[in-house]
Structures are given as C-alpha cells and as structure tokens.
Design a protein around this motif. Structure first.
Motif, PDB file in Angstrom:
ATOM      1  N   UNK A 244       2.277   7.382  -6.464  1.00 21.28           N
ATOM      2  CA  UNK A 244       1.419   8.533  -6.719  1.00 21.28           C
ATOM      3  C   UNK A 244       2.093   9.827  -6.259  1.00 21.28           C
ATOM      4  N   UNK A 245       2.754   9.797  -5.103  1.00 20.95           N
ATOM      5  CA  UNK A 245       3.440  10.997  -4.611  1.00 20.95           C
ATOM      6  C   UNK A 245       4.510  11.459  -5.597  1.00 20.95           C
ATOM      7  N   UNK A 246       5.306  10.513  -6.122  1.00 13.29           N
ATOM      8  CA  UNK A 246       6.348  10.874  -7.094  1.00 13.29           C
ATOM      9  C   UNK A 246       5.735  11.456  -8.353  1.00 13.29           C
ATOM     10  N   UNK A 247       4.622  10.882  -8.806  1.00 13.55           N
ATOM     11  CA  UNK A 247       3.966  11.371 -10.025  1.00 13.55           C
ATOM     12  C   UNK A 247       3.406  12.771  -9.821  1.00 13.55           C
ATOM     13  N   UNK A 248       2.848  13.041  -8.644  1.00 14.61           N
ATOM     14  CA  UNK A 248       2.307  14.376  -8.382  1.00 14.61           C
ATOM     15  C   UNK A 248       3.413  15.416  -8.230  1.00 14.61           C
TER      16      UNK A 248
ATOM     17  N   UNK B 183      -6.776   7.838 -14.290  1.00 18.84           N
ATOM     18  CA  UNK B 183      -5.474   8.487 -14.141  1.00 18.84           C
ATOM     19  C   UNK B 183      -4.348   7.447 -14.179  1.00 18.84           C
ATOM     20  N   UNK B 184      -3.318   7.770 -14.945  1.00 17.94           N
ATOM     21  CA  UNK B 184      -2.214   6.840 -15.173  1.00 17.94           C
ATOM     22  C   UNK B 184      -1.521   6.442 -13.880  1.00 17.94           C
ATOM     23  N   UNK B 185      -1.250   7.413 -12.993  1.00 23.70           N
ATOM     24  CA  UNK B 185      -0.498   7.083 -11.782  1.00 23.70           C
ATOM     25  C   UNK B 185      -1.306   6.190 -10.848  1.00 23.70           C
ATOM     26  N   UNK B 186      -2.629   6.312 -10.853  1.00 22.80           N
ATOM     27  CA  UNK B 186      -3.454   5.437 -10.021  1.00 22.80           C
ATOM     28  C   UNK B 186      -3.525   4.022 -10.596  1.00 22.80           C
ATOM     29  N   UNK B 187      -3.490   3.884 -11.925  1.00 24.76           N
ATOM     30  CA  UNK B 187      -3.432   2.537 -12.506  1.00 24.76           C
ATOM     31  C   UNK B 187      -2.131   1.848 -12.106  1.00 24.76           C
ATOM     32  N   UNK B 188      -1.037   2.571 -12.132  1.00 26.19           N
ATOM     33  CA  UNK B 188       0.253   1.993 -11.737  1.00 26.19           C
ATOM     34  C   UNK B 188       0.251   1.634 -10.247  1.00 26.19           C
ATOM     35  N   UNK B 189      -0.323   2.511  -9.443  1.00 25.13           N
ATOM     36  CA  UNK B 189      -0.431   2.221  -8.007  1.00 25.13           C
ATOM     37  C   UNK B 189      -1.263   0.969  -7.773  1.00 25.13           C
TER      38      UNK B 189
ATOM     39  N   UNK C  15       0.845  -1.200   0.000  1.00 22.40           N
ATOM     40  CA  UNK C  15       0.000   0.000   0.000  1.00 22.40           C
ATOM     41  C   UNK C  15       0.881   1.252   0.000  1.00 22.40           C
ATOM     42  N   UNK C  16       1.931   1.251   0.825  1.00 29.12           N
ATOM     43  CA  UNK C  16       2.812   2.412   0.902  1.00 29.12           C
ATOM     44  C   UNK C  16       3.609   2.565  -0.393  1.00 29.12           C
ATOM     45  N   UNK C  17       3.986   1.450  -1.016  1.00 33.86           N
ATOM     46  CA  UNK C  17       4.621   1.515  -2.340  1.00 33.86           C
ATOM     47  C   UNK C  17       3.690   2.209  -3.321  1.00 33.86           C
TER      48      UNK C  17
END
Length: 302
Positions: free
Chosen positions: A61-65, A191-197, A54-56
């Motif tokens: 997402x934090x890095x993407x934002x 959103x792309x970063x949420x799919x990766x997450x 979960x933290x990963x």
C-alpha cells in the motif's frame, strides 16, 4: 498518554482482531509534508510478534500511495528483525527507478529506528491482454463446502477452510507437503492496492505447516514452544485483474525442508478457477536450544 502528551499505540486500548481492523492497518497513513513516508499500526493477536505478511501488505500500500496511478506487479519482502504490535511502524519509500512503463521502489519498515522489513516493489501501468492463460497448475480440489473449518485461523470477516485436513496444527496428521485452503472475506476492498494487500497477507500463514506435514511428530502446534519458526522472506506476484467475488483458493506446495529452513511455493485463484497471484515463502524451522530465547514467554518468541 506519553510524557509528550501525544497518544501512542501502546496507550490505546487493544482492539479486537478482525479483518475490518486489519484493512485499516494495511492502509498506512502518509506523514504530513513528506510524500515518501508513512506510518501504520499492527495487530499481533494473542502474540507479541507482528506477522511479516502484515508488513508486506502495508509495504504494498505504501508503494502504491507513493506512486499513484500504478499497480503493484511484484513485491519481495525480507523480514530482517521482529516487530512488536504496540509500537507504530514507520515506512519509507525510496525509488530505485521510475520509468514510463515500470517503476521500482524499496520500502523499508522501521520500528524505534531499527529496520524490521525491507521490501522491493515493482509497479507498472495496467495493460490490456495480448494473449492470456490464467489456469492454476495442478489438479482440481474439493470446493469449500467439502473442506474443514480451520482452527485458530478465522477472524471476524474471514472464513478459512482446509481441504482434507481436520487440524493443520496436529503433529500427528501426516501427509504430503501440499495444502489447499479456501478463504472467504466478508468485505472485499474497492481500492486496488488494498485488494493486493489482502491477498498478500495470507501468504505467510500456512507455508510452514505445509513443509512440516510429511514429518511425524512435527506440527505448528509446537511453534514458539519447542520449535522456532517464522517466515524470513515472501515474494508475491499479482496477475491482473486482481478481482474476485467469492471464495479464494490458496494452494501451497513445500518443495524443501532441511538445514533449518523451508521453501514453499503457492498460487491464489478464484473459485471459478482464474489465477490471480503466485507466491513463494522461505521460512526458518529450527529447534529451540538453551539460552535467552527459552526464557522469553512463548507469545514473544519466533
């Protein structure tokens, strides 16, 4: 309410675990006036420990934002200390190098001022194909219609089915150190970063079960009771485009278990057979001795 009048995660009623709630958790919130800092909640389910994956996912997402316009290519997380679900997580994004093509950052997740996870993230700008080969390694497996529903792993919004294994937690279900799971998400983020997450989140769920599978009398039903188990590091690499529309296949292959640790490698592919991510996991697999750990309730143990 806390003494300061500000509501904390511990003050709020516990929400039912679901993928909708998990996606909200992944979507960390920027700290006002500080573009490098974010906060996020957690969901421990029935346990008092937050899944490292979960933290990963939150770190991705934090890095993407922090670096908008770039996509996460690779993330490597070390889970250095256990986090609890009722205290917010604080994320700080520190650039390593930001170039014209690639950028690298370190994302540190802290709780109560103590480091919980350190994640190195590589980002780049999406590129067209020069050539392409995206076929997953290994043999084909039966599809989700022929797989067994997995006990304890589904959530509202997520189905999990495992190929040829009726109960992945059973210590008497012996077989090769290979596990294929089919996942279906009711809602796939735009959103792309949420799919990766979302892809990264499940990389921590079946690796230890895979590693213990050849060994009679060992299974994840014993985890946190007689066995101390936890992922200690996960690396995930994304292969663009990270898009899918149906079931996902998570393939796990445990290459080593011994000396209190295990190593697992895996691939994530679409139902149509396109490889969209690869991952590895290093995990702790140890017996409980005597001492303070055995005095803790099982839901609070690693």
């Amino acid at each position: 309410m806390s003494g300061s009048g500000a509501e904390t995660a511990a003050d709020r009623p516990r929400r039912e675990s679901s993928m909708a709630w998990m996606l909200e958790i992944f979507d960390v919130v920027p700290v006002p006036d500080d573009p490098a800092r974010f906060t996020g909640d957690s969901d421990g389910g029935e346990r008092r420990i937050v899944d490292g994956s979960q933290i990963l996912a939150q770190s991705i997402v934090a890095a993407s934002k922090a670096l908008p316009g770039r996509s996460v290519r690779n993330a490597h997380a070390l889970f250095v200390s256990a986090a609890v679900p009722d205290v917010p997580l604080d994320f700080t994004v520190a650039p390593i190098k930001v170039g014209r093509s690639y950028a690298s950052v370190n994302v540190r997740a802290e709780q109560g001022g103590k480091a919980r996870t350190d994640c190195t993230v590589l980002l780049d700008e999406p590129q067209p194909d020069l050539v392409r080969r995206d076929t997953p390694a290994g043999l084909p497996v039966p599809g989700p219609d022929q797989a067994h529903p997995a006990p304890r792993l589904p959530l509202p919004g997520r189905q999990v089915r495992i190929v040829d294994i009726a109960d992945i937690n059973d210590p008497d279900a012996v077989g090769p150190p290979v596990v294929d799971a089919w996942l279906h998400y009711e809602d796939i983020p735009e959103r792309d970063e949420l799919r990766r997450a979302l892809l990264a989140h499940f990389t921590g769920h079946l690796g230890i079960s895979t590693a213990m599978r050849p060994h009679a009398g060992m299974g994840t039903s014993q985890a946190h009771y007689t066995l101390s188990t936890a992922p200690v590091a996960i690396t995930v690499t994304f292969h663009d485009p990270v898009r899918w529309g149906g079931w996902l296949r998570y393939h796990h292959d445990a290459t080593f278990i011994g000396a209190g640790s295990a190593h697992i490698r895996g691939q994530i592919s679409t139902e149509e057979g396109a490889l969209i991510a690869s991952f590895t996991q290093d995990a702790m697999v140890r017996g409980f001795g005597s001492g303070s750990a055995t005095e803790m309730p099982p839901e609070a143990r690693l």
